[in-house]
Design a protein around this motif. Structure first.
Motif, PDB file in Angstrom:
ATOM      1  N   GLN A  83      32.317  26.900 -24.721  1.00  0.00           N
ATOM      2  CA  GLN A  83      32.969  25.817 -25.460  1.00  0.00           C
ATOM      3  C   GLN A  83      32.472  24.447 -24.993  1.00  0.00           C
ATOM      4  O   GLN A  83      32.201  23.562 -25.806  1.00  0.00           O
ATOM      5  CB  GLN A  83      34.489  25.898 -25.288  1.00  0.00           C
ATOM      6  CG  GLN A  83      35.123  27.012 -26.068  1.00  0.00           C
ATOM      7  CD  GLN A  83      36.621  27.146 -25.798  1.00  0.00           C
ATOM      8  OE1 GLN A  83      37.153  26.545 -24.854  1.00  0.00           O
ATOM      9  NE2 GLN A  83      37.286  27.956 -26.615  1.00  0.00           N
ATOM     10  N   ASN A  84      32.332  24.283 -23.695  1.00  0.00           N
ATOM     11  CA  ASN A  84      31.847  23.008 -23.165  1.00  0.00           C
ATOM     12  C   ASN A  84      30.398  22.752 -23.579  1.00  0.00           C
ATOM     13  O   ASN A  84      30.034  21.632 -23.923  1.00  0.00           O
ATOM     14  CB  ASN A  84      31.970  22.972 -21.637  1.00  0.00           C
ATOM     15  CG  ASN A  84      33.412  22.851 -21.187  1.00  0.00           C
ATOM     16  OD1 ASN A  84      34.282  22.432 -21.957  1.00  0.00           O
ATOM     17  ND2 ASN A  84      33.682  23.221 -19.941  1.00  0.00           N
ATOM     18  N   ALA A  85      29.576  23.796 -23.571  1.00  0.00           N
ATOM     19  CA  ALA A  85      28.175  23.652 -23.984  1.00  0.00           C
ATOM     20  C   ALA A  85      28.110  23.243 -25.454  1.00  0.00           C
ATOM     21  O   ALA A  85      27.342  22.350 -25.833  1.00  0.00           O
ATOM     22  CB  ALA A  85      27.421  24.955 -23.756  1.00  0.00           C
ATOM     23  N   LEU A  86      28.920  23.874 -26.273  1.00  0.00           N
ATOM     24  CA  LEU A  86      28.936  23.541 -27.697  1.00  0.00           C
ATOM     25  C   LEU A  86      29.406  22.106 -27.922  1.00  0.00           C
ATOM     26  O   LEU A  86      28.882  21.393 -28.778  1.00  0.00           O
ATOM     27  CB  LEU A  86      29.815  24.526 -28.467  1.00  0.00           C
ATOM     28  CG  LEU A  86      29.290  25.954 -28.568  1.00  0.00           C
ATOM     29  CD1 LEU A  86      30.318  26.873 -29.209  1.00  0.00           C
ATOM     30  CD2 LEU A  86      27.985  25.995 -29.342  1.00  0.00           C
ATOM     31  N   LYS A  87      30.405  21.676 -27.137  1.00  0.00           N
ATOM     32  CA  LYS A  87      30.922  20.316 -27.254  1.00  0.00           C
ATOM     33  C   LYS A  87      29.829  19.306 -26.899  1.00  0.00           C
ATOM     34  O   LYS A  87      29.629  18.308 -27.599  1.00  0.00           O
ATOM     35  CB  LYS A  87      32.141  20.142 -26.333  1.00  0.00           C
ATOM     36  CG  LYS A  87      32.871  18.839 -26.559  1.00  0.00           C
ATOM     37  CD  LYS A  87      34.032  18.664 -25.577  1.00  0.00           C
ATOM     38  CE  LYS A  87      35.082  19.734 -25.796  1.00  0.00           C
ATOM     39  NZ  LYS A  87      36.236  19.569 -24.899  1.00  0.00           N
ATOM     40  N   ILE A  88      29.099  19.559 -25.826  1.00  0.00           N
ATOM     41  CA  ILE A  88      28.024  18.656 -25.396  1.00  0.00           C
ATOM     42  C   ILE A  88      26.923  18.614 -26.451  1.00  0.00           C
ATOM     43  O   ILE A  88      26.453  17.536 -26.835  1.00  0.00           O
ATOM     44  CB  ILE A  88      27.459  19.094 -24.031  1.00  0.00           C
ATOM     45  CG1 ILE A  88      28.504  18.860 -22.935  1.00  0.00           C
ATOM     46  CG2 ILE A  88      26.157  18.365 -23.718  1.00  0.00           C
ATOM     47  CD1 ILE A  88      28.157  19.486 -21.603  1.00  0.00           C
ATOM     48  N   LEU A  89      26.501  19.773 -26.930  1.00  0.00           N
ATOM     49  CA  LEU A  89      25.433  19.831 -27.937  1.00  0.00           C
ATOM     50  C   LEU A  89      25.873  19.155 -29.232  1.00  0.00           C
ATOM     51  O   LEU A  89      25.082  18.457 -29.869  1.00  0.00           O
ATOM     52  CB  LEU A  89      25.015  21.280 -28.193  1.00  0.00           C
ATOM     53  CG  LEU A  89      24.290  21.966 -27.027  1.00  0.00           C
ATOM     54  CD1 LEU A  89      24.070  23.437 -27.339  1.00  0.00           C
ATOM     55  CD2 LEU A  89      22.968  21.280 -26.733  1.00  0.00           C
ATOM     56  N   ARG A  90      27.128  19.345 -29.597  1.00  0.00           N
ATOM     57  CA  ARG A  90      27.637  18.729 -30.812  1.00  0.00           C
ATOM     58  C   ARG A  90      27.585  17.214 -30.703  1.00  0.00           C
ATOM     59  O   ARG A  90      27.171  16.522 -31.638  1.00  0.00           O
ATOM     60  CB  ARG A  90      29.071  19.211 -31.066  1.00  0.00           C
ATOM     61  CG  ARG A  90      29.620  18.799 -32.409  1.00  0.00           C
ATOM     62  CD  ARG A  90      31.033  19.350 -32.659  1.00  0.00           C
ATOM     63  NE  ARG A  90      31.042  20.794 -32.699  1.00  0.00           N
ATOM     64  CZ  ARG A  90      31.805  21.572 -31.906  1.00  0.00           C
ATOM     65  NH1 ARG A  90      32.624  21.038 -31.024  1.00  0.00           N
ATOM     66  NH2 ARG A  90      31.758  22.872 -32.004  1.00  0.00           N
ATOM     67  N   SER A  91      27.947  16.704 -29.579  1.00  0.00           N
ATOM     68  CA  SER A  91      27.946  15.250 -29.414  1.00  0.00           C
ATOM     69  C   SER A  91      26.517  14.695 -29.367  1.00  0.00           C
ATOM     70  O   SER A  91      26.251  13.619 -29.882  1.00  0.00           O
ATOM     71  CB  SER A  91      28.714  14.849 -28.154  1.00  0.00           C
ATOM     72  OG  SER A  91      28.002  15.258 -27.003  1.00  0.00           O
ATOM     73  N   LYS A  92      25.573  15.428 -28.780  1.00  0.00           N
ATOM     74  CA  LYS A  92      24.199  14.942 -28.664  1.00  0.00           C
ATOM     75  C   LYS A  92      23.403  15.117 -29.959  1.00  0.00           C
ATOM     76  O   LYS A  92      22.560  14.293 -30.287  1.00  0.00           O
ATOM     77  CB  LYS A  92      23.481  15.668 -27.530  1.00  0.00           C
ATOM     78  CG  LYS A  92      24.107  15.393 -26.192  1.00  0.00           C
ATOM     79  CD  LYS A  92      23.084  15.109 -25.193  1.00  0.00           C
ATOM     80  CE  LYS A  92      23.798  14.829 -23.886  1.00  0.00           C
ATOM     81  NZ  LYS A  92      22.960  14.383 -22.873  1.00  0.00           N
ATOM     82  N   LEU A  93      23.646  16.185 -30.674  1.00  0.00           N
ATOM     83  CA  LEU A  93      22.851  16.486 -31.864  1.00  0.00           C
ATOM     84  C   LEU A  93      23.512  16.027 -33.156  1.00  0.00           C
ATOM     85  O   LEU A  93      22.856  15.974 -34.193  1.00  0.00           O
ATOM     86  CB  LEU A  93      22.561  17.990 -31.946  1.00  0.00           C
ATOM     87  CG  LEU A  93      21.725  18.570 -30.798  1.00  0.00           C
ATOM     88  CD1 LEU A  93      21.639  20.083 -30.918  1.00  0.00           C
ATOM     89  CD2 LEU A  93      20.330  17.959 -30.787  1.00  0.00           C
ATOM     90  N   GLY A  94      24.772  15.761 -33.130  1.00  0.00           N
ATOM     91  CA  GLY A  94      25.463  15.353 -34.354  1.00  0.00           C
ATOM     92  C   GLY A  94      26.141  16.567 -34.985  1.00  0.00           C
ATOM     93  O   GLY A  94      25.603  17.671 -34.996  1.00  0.00           O
TER      94      GLY A  94
END
Length: 189
Positions: free
Chosen positions: A170-181
């Motif tokens: 979940q944390n990885a997805l949150k980080i990727l979502r914020s960086k990639l849009g």
């Protein structure tokens, strides 16, 4: 003037080879209607059949000196017509396939090469962002997404709890979502 209609095919062929126009005219007169019917049975397009016969007789006249008939004039002419009809079908098949592929391309409405280039660039961007994750989070994320392991399988493999694995993903997805849009992220994950 000799009566060419009484000559055999062998005699007409011999005269044709030395450039006798009257012998050529007799061959044309003798075989045109027969060849026309032969071709029309296989290719029911009058103009194409006429074109085939015109090409055949032009070829016969233009190559008369080097003409070698192993099985006789009639066999040569019939085989030539058959081969030219087959060529017409082959060309039509190629045209149809080309038209279909062009239609598919137009329906797709996009430049496939450009799409592939963008896809590669995007994959490289995503991979860079995954590599930038903290090491343990990246390992859990890659096992989940690349190896398609369940949270329980990852927990067993890394000797940790399934809840920790779930939280790491979940944390990885949150980080990727914020960086990639968000929109880009939803497309690929």
């Amino acid at each position: 003037m000799a009566a060419y209609s009484t000559y055999t095919d062998v005699e007409l062929t011999s005269l044709l080879k030395v450039g006798d126009q009257a012998a050529f005219n007799e061959i044309h007169k003798r075989y045109y209607a027969l060849l026309y019917n032969h071709a029309f049975k296989r290719l029911p397009y009058r103009e194409e059949v006429k074109d085939i016969l015109q090409e055949l007789f032009a070829f016969l006249w233009n190559n008369r000196a080097s003409l070698i008939l192993t099985s006789g004039l009639a066999a040569y002419l019939y085989s030539s017509v058959r081969n030219r009809v087959i060529n017409v079908f082959t060309k039509q098949k190629v045209r149809t396939a080309y038209a279909a592929s062009l239609q598919d391309y137009l329906v797709a409405g996009e430049n496939v090469t450009d799409w592939r280039l963008r896809e590669k660039e995007l994959a490289a961007l995503i991979e860079r962002e995954i590599t930038a994750l903290p090491p343990q989070m990246r390992r859990v994320f890659e096992l989940s997404r690349n190896e398609h392991l369940s949270h329980n399988e990852i927990a067993t493999l890394l000797n940790t709890s399934p809840l920790t694995v779930r939280k790491q993903v979940q944390n990885a997805l949150k980080i990727l979502r914020s960086k990639l849009g968000a929109n880009l992220f939803l497309t690929f994950f």
